[in-house]
Design an enzyme around this catalytic site. Structure first.
Site, PDB file in Angstrom:
ATOM      1  N   GLU A  63       0.853  -1.185   0.000  1.00 26.22           N
ATOM      2  CA  GLU A  63       0.000   0.000   0.000  1.00 26.22           C
ATOM      3  C   GLU A  63       0.887   1.232   0.000  1.00 26.22           C
ATOM      4  OE1 GLU A  63      -2.657  -0.275   3.349  1.00 26.22           O
ATOM      5  OE2 GLU A  63      -1.068  -0.034   4.824  1.00 26.22           O
ATOM      6  N   ILE A  64       0.470   2.197  -0.783  1.00 25.18           N
ATOM      7  CA  ILE A  64       1.114   3.511  -0.814  1.00 25.18           C
ATOM      8  C   ILE A  64       0.021   4.487  -0.411  1.00 25.18           C
ATOM      9  CG2 ILE A  64       2.251   5.243  -2.240  1.00 25.18           C
ATOM     10  CD1 ILE A  64       3.204   2.921  -4.052  1.00 25.18           C
TER      11      ILE A  64
END
Length: 200
Positions: free
Chosen positions: A115-116
């Site tokens: 996840e960013i």
């Protein structure tokens, strides 16, 4: 671990001056060169969260997560933007048994080992209030409320659809699932593998 990743990691003193993060776990594989600044992309395009894979969770692991979410929303619906993703969270067409057994939650979620994201979303009043409600309910200890479904529900309720981005150009694998780019130029930057298939 799930409780920490759901509502505490972004409060660590070392991260107080950090806005964006990229979660990278051990033993994952990146098949493609990432030839641009993903954080700049997030900032320039007003994105809150980026993922590579979404999938369904086991309904048996979180039977009270959605009922507790509904309890929270009963007095906090003000936090929900009109263009949220509630329909995705409550979809009962693709996996009706999942939605039924999870008491109204589709169990579809962003796989959070990649996840960013913008930590300001987790630090926001809506998400903080939501996490505190869940924490008081105790499901992190008595069920397996993973950070992936908790993050996904928070995003589905309190972020707008266009703030979520699928990094479909990033070839990524966390066994047994992977995202394999299919764009025409992917062959120039991705390792060849005859065994890859998209699971996103």
């Amino acid at each position: 671990m799930c409780r920490w990743n759901s509502g505490l990691f972004y409060k660590h003193p070392a991260l107080q001056d950090i806005k964006y993060y990229w979660r990278v776990e051990p033993n994952v594989h990146f098949f493609c060169d990432v030839d641009y600044d993903v954080f700049r992309y997030m900032q320039d395009n007003n994105k809150t969260y980026g993922f590579t894979i979404n999938l369904y969770d086991s309904p048996d692991s979180l039977p009270t997560l959605w009922p507790e979410t509904q309890k929270f929303l009963a007095s906090n619906s003000k936090y929900m933007p009109k263009n949220n993703n509630l329909a995705w969270l409550t979809d009962d067409v693709n996996r009706p048994d999942h939605t039924k057994n999870a008491n109204g939650y589709s169990t579809c979620h962003f796989w959070s080992n990649f996840e960013i994201a913008d930590m300001d979303f987790w630090r926001s009043e809506p998400y903080e209030a939501y996490f505190e409600h869940l924490d008081r309910a105790g499901g992190f200890f008595y069920e397996r409320w993973g950070d992936a479904p908790v993050h996904s529900i928070g995003l589905g309720l309190f972020a707008e659809k266009q703030q979520i981005h699928w990094f479909k150009d990033i070839g990524y694998q966390h066994i047994p699932f992977l995202n394999c780019p299919t764009s025409p130029n992917a062959k120039d930057v991705c390792a060849e593998s005859s065994t890859m298939e998209s699971h996103s």
